[in-house]
Design a protein around this motif. Structure first.
Motif, PDB file in Angstrom:
ATOM      1  N   ARG A  80      38.664  39.429  37.090  1.00 59.32           N
ATOM      2  CA  ARG A  80      38.231  40.053  37.688  1.00 59.32           C
ATOM      3  C   ARG A  80      37.817  41.423  36.301  1.00 59.32           C
ATOM      4  O   ARG A  80      36.946  42.678  36.906  1.00 59.32           O
ATOM      5  CB  ARG A  80      39.418  41.047  38.063  1.00 59.32           C
ATOM      6  CG  ARG A  80      39.147  42.313  38.997  1.00 59.32           C
ATOM      7  CD  ARG A  80      40.447  43.143  40.519  1.00 59.32           C
ATOM      8  NE  ARG A  80      40.531  44.200  40.652  1.00 59.32           N
ATOM      9  CZ  ARG A  80      40.292  44.884  39.983  1.00 59.32           C
ATOM     10  NH1 ARG A  80      41.347  45.326  38.496  1.00 59.32           N
ATOM     11  NH2 ARG A  80      41.018  46.720  40.894  1.00 59.32           N
ATOM     12  N   ILE A 127      37.486  32.500  39.745  1.00 60.81           N
ATOM     13  CA  ILE A 127      38.689  32.869  40.335  1.00 60.81           C
ATOM     14  C   ILE A 127      38.412  31.995  41.858  1.00 60.81           C
ATOM     15  O   ILE A 127      40.410  31.730  42.441  1.00 60.81           O
ATOM     16  CB  ILE A 127      37.348  34.475  41.541  1.00 60.81           C
ATOM     17  CG1 ILE A 127      38.227  35.567  40.543  1.00 60.81           C
ATOM     18  CG2 ILE A 127      38.285  34.288  42.617  1.00 60.81           C
ATOM     19  CD1 ILE A 127      37.026  36.912  41.044  1.00 60.81           C
ATOM     20  N   ALA A 190      38.530  42.082  44.964  1.00 63.83           N
ATOM     21  CA  ALA A 190      38.758  40.383  44.850  1.00 63.83           C
ATOM     22  C   ALA A 190      40.201  40.677  43.256  1.00 63.83           C
ATOM     23  O   ALA A 190      41.009  42.020  42.924  1.00 63.83           O
ATOM     24  CB  ALA A 190      37.794  40.750  43.372  1.00 63.83           C
ATOM     25  N   ARG A 191      40.752  40.091  43.186  1.00 60.07           N
ATOM     26  CA  ARG A 191      41.876  39.190  42.549  1.00 60.07           C
ATOM     27  C   ARG A 191      41.800  37.887  41.580  1.00 60.07           C
ATOM     28  O   ARG A 191      41.842  37.133  41.910  1.00 60.07           O
ATOM     29  CB  ARG A 191      42.956  39.665  43.164  1.00 60.07           C
ATOM     30  CG  ARG A 191      43.573  40.829  43.918  1.00 60.07           C
ATOM     31  CD  ARG A 191      43.418  41.637  42.852  1.00 60.07           C
ATOM     32  NE  ARG A 191      44.422  43.050  43.613  1.00 60.07           N
ATOM     33  CZ  ARG A 191      43.535  44.350  43.694  1.00 60.07           C
ATOM     34  NH1 ARG A 191      41.934  43.790  43.818  1.00 60.07           N
ATOM     35  NH2 ARG A 191      43.719  45.401  44.531  1.00 60.07           N
ATOM     36  N   ASP A 192      42.497  38.301  40.797  1.00 57.16           N
ATOM     37  CA  ASP A 192      42.340  36.608  39.951  1.00 57.16           C
ATOM     38  C   ASP A 192      43.094  35.497  40.616  1.00 57.16           C
ATOM     39  O   ASP A 192      42.751  34.512  40.379  1.00 57.16           O
ATOM     40  CB  ASP A 192      42.586  36.761  38.434  1.00 57.16           C
ATOM     41  CG  ASP A 192      42.089  37.999  37.595  1.00 57.16           C
ATOM     42  OD1 ASP A 192      40.499  37.562  37.490  1.00 57.16           O
ATOM     43  OD2 ASP A 192      41.868  38.542  36.384  1.00 57.16           O
TER      44      ASP A 192
END
Length: 420
Positions: A80, A127, A190-192
């Motif tokens: 991210r 991701i 978005a998030r890892d």
């Protein structure tokens, strides 16, 4: 994903995949964006063929040299943060391109675009690896690449339309604004890792250690036939799609901006379809090497036909360009070949090396073909003959690379699974 993780809504998952695909579309658009407007750039800024080749290839060179640093940043800071930073550079590149007044400024803007797009595929794949089960990774990767290629479609007739309506500078200002909007959305979505999963451990590997691993891969002699083929396969197609098709159609067939965009739309649309169809080739042949060799021979044959025909009818040229686009779908099989021959311990470094070859090959062929056409025209060779000699040279490059690639051992996913 952890069994105890809180449930995640389908809408959020679709939004996550959607924004990552949209960001990758920007990368595909920018890498192909000089194709349809190449004659306009040559006319407005007085670019020569050599300068046009360097201008188009600058994206791929900067993209290539950034791969190892981007890999380290992905491991150390996560996808991210890395993608947010790189997309910001891409936005700057779009605006710099729009305001450029000479060849040097245009080339610098293309360098910024290449740097900015350098994480737009590997970031989403990292991701996906964290968010989804292993058995869904391959399908998500295919979705990412296939939908991303729509960005290349947008760099054909749609870009021609907006350029005709507003101008190429204003078009790139618009692309910069849209890219900035996507970056903001990505920052929110978005998030890892999914909720409930611990963040991945951050790598402390240095640039020197990463390069050392790549050197270890390079010592394997079987790598170099594959490296050579991957450096020439997609590069020969990109030299046509992103650089010479539009000037050829303008100079030889007298097509205006809109008509050139339509032909390139068909060519790139063929590429999108081909990416889907060629994905089944390994299962059909029970081999990776055989379909790759078939694809190379067909591409070289199309280029040879274009080189041999003296002012062919437009319908035939258009058909050949569309088939060339359909056939370009074989090139991702080369990355799959690399993934299967590298041991797990070196898989990441091996793919990085191949991706480096892929992008530097595009830069080299675009720069060299630009220099070739410029030399031929200065030497008094007729305009169409210059293009035909260039097409023939690309065919010869493909066949030379194929001869070397034919020495590599064959494999397939079934054979690797059988070995356990």
């Amino acid at each position: 994903m952890s069994d105890t993780a809180p449930p995640i809504s389908r809408f959020y998952v679709v939004s996550l995949v959607g924004i990552l695909c949209l960001v990758f579309m920007v990368s595909q658009f920018l890498r192909s964006s000089t194709g349809v407007i190449a004659p306009d750039l040559m006319e407005d800024l007085g670019l020569r063929p050599e300068g046009l080749g360097l201008l188009s290839g600058a994206f791929f060179l900067s993209f290539a040299v950034s791969q190892i640093p981007v890999g380290i940043m992905l491991d150390r800071y996560g996808a991210r943060v890395t993608m947010m930073g790189s997309v910001g550079i891409a936005v700057l590149g779009c605006f710099a391109f729009a305001f450029a007044r000479n060849e040097m400024e245009l080339t610098a803007a293309r360098v910024l675009m290449g740097l900015g797009c350098s994480s737009m595929l590997m970031g989403p794949l990292m991701i996906y690896r964290r968010w989804f089960p292993a058995e869904r990774f391959a399908s998500l990767s295919g979705i990412q690449i296939s939908l991303g290629t729509i960005g290349a479609l947008m760099a054909t007739a749609p870009l021609a339309f907006t350029t005709e309506l507003f101008g190429w500078r204003e078009s790139f200002m618009g692309v910069g604004v849209i890219t900035l909007f996507f970056a903001i959305l990505m920052g929110f979505i978005a998030r890892d890792t999914p909720p409930g999963m611990a963040p991945p451990p951050r790598s402390s590997e240095t640039l020197r250690e990463s390069i050392g691993g790549t050197v270890e891969v390079a010592r394997d002699r079987s790598v170099w036939p594959l490296f050579t083929m991957i450096s020439c396969g997609y590069a020969s197609f990109a030299a046509m799609q992103a650089l010479w098709v539009a000037p050829y159609l303008s100079d030889v067939h007298g097509l205006d901006l809109t008509a050139r965009g339509h032909v390139l739309f068909g060519m790139t649309g063929g590429q999108v379809i081909g990416l889907f169809l060629w994905g089944y080739a390994e299962r059909l042949f029970g081999s990776i090497k055989k379909p790759v060799m078939a694809g190379v021979v067909l591409s070289a044959s199309i280029l040879a036909i274009l080189a041999a025909l003296d002012h062919p009818p437009l319908w035939l040229v258009t058909a050949l360009f569309i088939v060339l686009g359909l056939n370009a779908g074989y090139t991702p099989l080369l990355l799959a070949h690399g993934r299967l021959i590298f041991p797990d311990r070196l898989a990441g470094r091996g793919i990085t090396l191949l991706n480096f070859g892929n992008m530097t090959g595009v830069f080299a062929l675009q720069a060299l073909t630009g220099a070739l056409i410029g030399f031929l025209w200065r030497s008094g060779v007729a305009t169409e003959a210059g293009y035909r000699i260039t097409f023939a040279s690309l065919a010869l490059v493909l066949l030379a690379a194929l001869a070397y690639y034919s020495t590599i051992r064959d494999t397939s996913s079934r054979a690797v699974a059988a070995r356990g």
